[in-house]
Motif scaffolding. Sequence first.
Motif, PDB file in Angstrom:
ATOM      1  N   ARG A  46      41.973  38.412  34.325  1.00  0.00           N
ATOM      2  CA  ARG A  46      42.637  38.535  35.617  1.00  0.00           C
ATOM      3  C   ARG A  46      42.946  37.129  36.114  1.00  0.00           C
ATOM      4  O   ARG A  46      42.110  36.241  36.020  1.00  0.00           O
ATOM      5  CB  ARG A  46      41.687  39.241  36.590  1.00  0.00           C
ATOM      6  N   SER A  48      41.894  41.041  28.575  1.00  0.00           N
ATOM      7  CA  SER A  48      40.823  41.336  29.533  1.00  0.00           C
ATOM      8  C   SER A  48      40.702  40.236  30.574  1.00  0.00           C
ATOM      9  O   SER A  48      39.598  39.780  30.889  1.00  0.00           O
ATOM     10  CB  SER A  48      39.470  41.482  28.824  1.00  0.00           C
ATOM     11  N   PRO A  86      45.522  43.197  30.591  1.00  0.00           N
ATOM     12  CA  PRO A  86      44.529  43.972  29.857  1.00  0.00           C
ATOM     13  C   PRO A  86      44.436  43.593  28.381  1.00  0.00           C
ATOM     14  O   PRO A  86      43.380  43.772  27.786  1.00  0.00           O
ATOM     15  CB  PRO A  86      44.986  45.426  30.005  1.00  0.00           C
ATOM     16  N   CYS A 101      37.253  37.728  34.486  1.00  0.00           N
ATOM     17  CA  CYS A 101      37.255  38.799  33.496  1.00  0.00           C
ATOM     18  C   CYS A 101      37.686  40.092  34.160  1.00  0.00           C
ATOM     19  O   CYS A 101      37.326  40.385  35.286  1.00  0.00           O
ATOM     20  CB  CYS A 101      35.861  39.003  32.917  1.00  0.00           C
ATOM     21  N   LEU A 102      38.440  40.854  33.396  1.00  0.00           N
ATOM     22  CA  LEU A 102      38.933  42.100  33.948  1.00  0.00           C
ATOM     23  C   LEU A 102      37.892  43.206  33.833  1.00  0.00           C
ATOM     24  O   LEU A 102      37.907  44.164  34.580  1.00  0.00           O
ATOM     25  CB  LEU A 102      40.192  42.495  33.182  1.00  0.00           C
ATOM     26  N   THR A 160      48.929  37.550  41.881  1.00  0.00           N
ATOM     27  CA  THR A 160      47.801  37.957  41.050  1.00  0.00           C
ATOM     28  C   THR A 160      48.327  38.776  39.895  1.00  0.00           C
ATOM     29  O   THR A 160      49.279  39.534  40.044  1.00  0.00           O
ATOM     30  CB  THR A 160      46.807  38.814  41.845  1.00  0.00           C
ATOM     31  N   GLN A 202      47.129  41.030  36.211  1.00  0.00           N
ATOM     32  CA  GLN A 202      46.073  41.567  35.358  1.00  0.00           C
ATOM     33  C   GLN A 202      46.629  41.677  33.957  1.00  0.00           C
ATOM     34  O   GLN A 202      47.728  42.204  33.754  1.00  0.00           O
ATOM     35  CB  GLN A 202      45.654  42.946  35.864  1.00  0.00           C
ATOM     36  N   LYS A 205      44.987  47.205  44.628  1.00  0.00           N
ATOM     37  CA  LYS A 205      44.147  46.285  43.871  1.00  0.00           C
ATOM     38  C   LYS A 205      44.364  44.829  44.247  1.00  0.00           C
ATOM     39  O   LYS A 205      43.434  44.068  44.394  1.00  0.00           O
ATOM     40  CB  LYS A 205      44.441  46.435  42.372  1.00  0.00           C
ATOM     41  N   GLU A 206      45.606  44.446  44.329  1.00  0.00           N
ATOM     42  CA  GLU A 206      45.880  43.020  44.551  1.00  0.00           C
ATOM     43  C   GLU A 206      46.862  42.826  45.690  1.00  0.00           C
ATOM     44  O   GLU A 206      47.658  43.684  45.997  1.00  0.00           O
ATOM     45  CB  GLU A 206      46.487  42.394  43.281  1.00  0.00           C
ATOM     46  N   SER A 249      36.675  31.621  32.521  1.00  0.00           N
ATOM     47  CA  SER A 249      36.688  31.993  33.941  1.00  0.00           C
ATOM     48  C   SER A 249      36.462  30.772  34.804  1.00  0.00           C
ATOM     49  O   SER A 249      35.801  29.826  34.399  1.00  0.00           O
ATOM     50  CB  SER A 249      35.567  32.981  34.248  1.00  0.00           C
TER      51      SER A 249
END
Lengths: 436, 260
Positions: free
Chosen positions: A192, A190, A187, A224-225, A183, A185, A155-156, A237
């Motif tokens: 990133r 929500s 959750p 936004c995740l 990076t 995430q 993912k990252e 964002s």
Amino acid sequence: MGGPDFGALGEEAELVEVEPEAKQEILENKDVVVQHVHFEGLGRTKDDIIMYEISDVFKAKNLIDVMRKSHEAREKLLRLGIFRHVDVLIDTCQGDDALPNGLDVTFEVTELRRLTGSYNTMVGNNEGSMVLGLKFPNLFGRAEKVTFQFSYGTKETSYGLSFFKPQPGNFERNFSVNLYKVTGQFPWSSLRETDRGISTEFNFPIWKTNHTLKWEGVWRELGCLARTASFSVREESGHSLKSSLSHAMVIDSRNSSILPRRGALLKINQELAGYTGGDVSFLKEDFEFQLNKQLIWDSVFSASLWGGMLVPIGEKPSSIADRFYLGGPTSVRGFSMYSIGPQSEGDYLGGEAYWAGGLHLYTPLPFRPGRGGFGDLFRTHFFLNAGNLCNLNYGYVMVFSLEQESDFYNTETFLHHFMKPCSVIEIKTIMYLNVV
Amino acid sequence: MSLVAEAFVTQLAEEQILLSDNASSLAVQAFLQMCNLPVRVVCRANAEYMSPSGKVPFIHVGNQVVSELGPIVQFVKAKGHSLSDGLDEVQKAEMKAYMELVNNMLLTAELYLQWCDDVTVEEITHPRYGSPYPWPLNRILSYQKQWEVRRKMKAIGWAGKTLEQVLEDVDQCCQALSQRLGTQPYFFNKQPTELDALVFGHLFTILTTQLTTDELSEKVKNYSNLTAFCRRIEQQYFEGHDKDSSTTVAARSAKRSLLR
């Protein structure tokens, strides 16, 4: 491994024909002079930093002292992080200028290789990644270190490059420069976040405290995740640039940082952003305090308190990336990870002020199974946690800026607005038995 | 069934917005006005990143977020408002074809002019695009966007074109639109459709935005029925409306007056 080589000393004792009964006297009472200190195995390491670390050895007055000081010097050399092994040999002096009570101390060292690497694969949480680490210890001969870490995931991707240099003779005083892209995430919000930044920091001790001064410049990208992120998170964002100066102070008198038995810890951290560039402006303060005390029957009582505040400077509201988060197994138990405080449609937005506290009691397992061995690795943990996270509504104080400081010397008005009740307060107290 | 509450069209702030984004935003505003739906225009510097598809404008209705004209038209249709219900299948296909023409020609030409023409890039695009951000972020983001647009141009084969060729394409597109419009008030005679909103958005913006050269707007001005069309729609849907949207439109036209 440490300590002198008694074999050599024993042989020498026989050669100089000392009666066996006097051996005890030699070891403890005889005055000695350290005449030479030799080093074997130095390659690229420069002499001057070695000199600082071993200078104390010359001051030893008797044999026990020499042994102790050599051991300390060995520890200091190992902590530089440039040697793989350090062995110490204490021998009587040979040669023309040898005094009858002269000693030679020899340090046999093996330097680390110029380049060491590591490769790991990590799998977890729907993501797999490959982590490559490279380290160049002792780059220019004075314990400088360059490390590079690269993580390539499904993912990252993130990486970091760091340069570290201690002051010769004062290893606790050092500075480092870091370059990174990280990076994350989140959750629970929500959200990133991708941070690309550069930072320089200076560490130095003053008396019993450890201080860190840091400048950091970060380019943050928030997103936004999921499509279902709340609009409040969606509004955050975009890109921002934070350039901040921070200072941290740590006083740590605990005997260990994991499950300490006694001692206290105080950490105070402050950060000022916006005065060295960037478009994010705030003043952030936070502290952590912990106290441990040993009680009867091998139990330890511990109390901890955290708190912090974020004051945005200027008209812009604080960014979700700067706010505090609370909750989870490391702070306030009983809540999901970072899920306390202001939220919007299920996304936790973080808060500008918080406090949290805990009282803990660690005891050995009931009836002490496996005592003296395996059972000693386990402890029973009683705890009581509380905490609060909220935003501060300033009212007219919103246009706070350092130039207008004179307005707030009207303390009464300031306090009145400052102490306005938070719009959402969530306090939860839990107490249950937890086998750690 | 009417839309719940107000929709607001989010677009980039006045000093930051670029020609192509302005055109797209105006098209959406025109469309919503034509449907008689209340619209509040909100300007945010990070609108591009807030949008779920990365493009402005987008509308925020209740807790739903929809971006770009196509999906917005679909969304509004699902709520019971449609401008193209009165058209038969052939006309609908024709409308789609013309909308594709505008998107492929006019929009791409606008992007080309903004990001691939060096003079415009230096003097207008870079300062505007990076204006909300501090140094060095403004340069980084501008270059990143430029690289992205140029890569897209290469993919569709426009990278090799010169400015003259692009202007030729714009001219051809305007000719096709002018022929289709003829002397009718709207493209499909009596009632405006989303095609009218889209064409209005692009042409009005081209006519009223000041760039380093006037060539682009001159191409459009050659077709008098197109300029009359823009003026008509502006008068009907944007003047005499509430302060918000008309101020926005008026502010843009202050750069170069259309009604001269």
